[in-house]
Design an enzyme around this catalytic site. Structure first.
Site, PDB file in Angstrom:
ATOM      1  N   CYS A 111     -15.277  -3.881  -3.150  1.00 23.52           N
ATOM      2  CA  CYS A 111     -14.899  -2.673  -3.567  1.00 23.52           C
ATOM      3  C   CYS A 111     -14.488  -2.970  -4.942  1.00 23.52           C
ATOM      4  O   CYS A 111     -13.497  -3.643  -5.399  1.00 23.52           O
ATOM      5  CB  CYS A 111     -13.715  -2.097  -3.001  1.00 23.52           C
ATOM      6  SG  CYS A 111     -13.025  -0.686  -3.757  1.00 23.52           S
ATOM      7  N   CYS A 114     -11.204   0.048  -6.785  1.00 22.72           N
ATOM      8  CA  CYS A 114      -9.883   0.071  -6.566  1.00 22.72           C
ATOM      9  C   CYS A 114      -9.716  -0.933  -5.302  1.00 22.72           C
ATOM     10  O   CYS A 114      -9.707  -2.206  -5.315  1.00 22.72           O
ATOM     11  CB  CYS A 114      -9.338   1.336  -6.049  1.00 22.72           C
ATOM     12  SG  CYS A 114     -10.205   2.338  -5.003  1.00 22.72           S
ATOM     13  N   SER A 115      -9.279  -0.336  -4.045  1.00 18.05           N
ATOM     14  CA  SER A 115      -9.354  -1.326  -3.096  1.00 18.05           C
ATOM     15  C   SER A 115      -9.515  -0.608  -1.600  1.00 18.05           C
ATOM     16  O   SER A 115      -8.882  -0.421  -0.623  1.00 18.05           O
ATOM     17  CB  SER A 115      -7.786  -1.725  -2.840  1.00 18.05           C
ATOM     18  OG  SER A 115      -6.808  -0.777  -2.762  1.00 18.05           O
ATOM     19  N   CYS A 116     -10.622   0.200  -1.764  1.00  9.95           N
ATOM     20  CA  CYS A 116     -11.092   0.820  -0.453  1.00  9.95           C
ATOM     21  C   CYS A 116     -11.635   0.218   0.390  1.00  9.95           C
ATOM     22  O   CYS A 116     -12.183  -0.839   0.266  1.00  9.95           O
ATOM     23  CB  CYS A 116     -12.238   1.852  -1.062  1.00  9.95           C
ATOM     24  SG  CYS A 116     -11.847   3.168  -2.062  1.00  9.95           S
TER      25      CYS A 116
END
Lengths: 209, 135
Positions: A111, A114-116
């Site tokens: 990712c 962001c931090s999906c």
């Protein structure tokens, strides 16, 4: 000197436990929280959403080629067949998509924005998932990154990198290890790790007792 | 965008020094009080008593305070000890508890006058007053 830095006072656990016990009791007494609140809120992490869900899904895909195809074609719909916990519902569960490793093809999930992350099937991501270096190198030089994680792939194996986003949260159906023909679906599920479902590890066969 | 508060909270703490310990996709607690303090924090933030980011900021500050303290005076590293310190700071700042109530929690008992089965409290640990539990 260095030993002193890591020495743990004998009563430290008791001191901290007493503080937290007093805090919780006071919050309950004041009506701020309920007596079962802590268990309820942590249930999400401990029994609703976590890597045990992903293990069950992958094990079923290994045993049922029809399910595996449906899982790849329409991941949320296929998962719905398995009567999974409520954590699979909502945006986090609805936006998941699966890709399968196979002979000559290896998939890696990153990712870059962001931090999906597909929490409902993988649980909490490791520290390095959000690291900018991992994110950038995973896209630029995935083979080198995989090698550093201990995954040495044949030169002819194609590596596909999938970028998770708010719209799609990918996870990998890793290849079933050899010599697991005698294992039950439940036993197979326990072999599957979050790292394997991110594509930065392979599923290892169980060690012989 | 998250629709689940628990995911938002956990995700917001990933990748930084304030990240909670975890292993194989699961939160890692080494004793029940660690689990309890994390659950209390989640509960209070989810209910709107304070913003999760406020707790996160307090945790960053608590960790920085530990890192910059004199090595001979600070306690050994313990993530959830710093988490508890941060939680009490954000609880005090948001006035979820009164100052005397926070002070009582720091010595492991409830304020005088409250009915309790745990009034005897604990012996404050030795060391720095901020970390010894003796306000």
């Amino acid at each position: 000197m260095i030993d002193d830095m890591f020495r743990y006072p004998d009563d430290r656990e008791a001191v901290n436990a007493a503080k937290v016990r007093a805090l919780e009791a006071l919050l309950i007494e004041k009506g701020v929280i309920g007596s079962d609140t802590v268990d309820t809120v942590l249930q999400y992490f401990e029994s609703v959403a976590g890597p045990w869900n992903g293990g069950k899904i992958v094990a079923r895909a290994w045993l049922d080629p029809g399910f595996k195809k449906r899982l790849i074609d329409d991941t949320p719909k296929a998962i719905a067949e398995l009567a999974m916990p409520l954590g699979m519902a909502g945006a986090e569960g609805e936006h998941m998509a699966a890709v399968a490793n196979e002979n000559g093809v290896h998939n890696l999930i990153v990712c870059t924005m962001c931090s999906c992350y597909p929490f409902p099937v993988l649980g909490l991501p490791p520290y390095w998932y959000k690291d900018p270096v991992f994110r950038a190198r995973g896209v630029r030089e995935p083979r080198a990154v995989l090698r550093e994680f201990g995954v040495e792939l044949p030169a002819e194996t194609e590596i596909k990198v999938w970028e998770s986003s708010a719209q799609i949260r990918w996870f990998v159906i890793p290849e079933r290890p050899a010599n697991t023909g005698n294992l039950s679906e439940g036993e197979l599920a326990t072999l599957v790790t979050p790292e394997a479902m991110m594509g930065i590890a392979l599923v290892a066969a169980p060690s012989k007792p | 965008m998250f629709t689940c508060f628990e995911e938002y909270a956990a995700t917001s703490m990933l990748g930084g020094p304030e990240s909670p310990p975890r292993r194989n996709g699961k939160l890692q607690f080494s004793s029940p009080w660690e689990r309890d303090v994390f659950g209390i924090a989640l509960t209070l933030a989810k209910a709107g008593y304070f913003e999760w980011d406020d707790l996160r900021q307090c945790l960053i500050e608590a960790i920085q305070k530990w890192e910059t303290a004199n090595c001979t005076q600070r306690p050994p590293w313990d993530y959830y000890e710093r988490f508890l310190e941060a939680l009490l700071n954000v609880i005090a700042a948001s006035e979820v508890l009164l100052p005397d109530e926070v002070a009582a929690v720091l010595v492991g008992k409830r304020p005088i006058g409250r009915s309790t089965d745990d009034q005897r409290g604990i012996q404050p640990a030795s060391g720095h007053p901020d970390w010894g539990g003796n306000p």
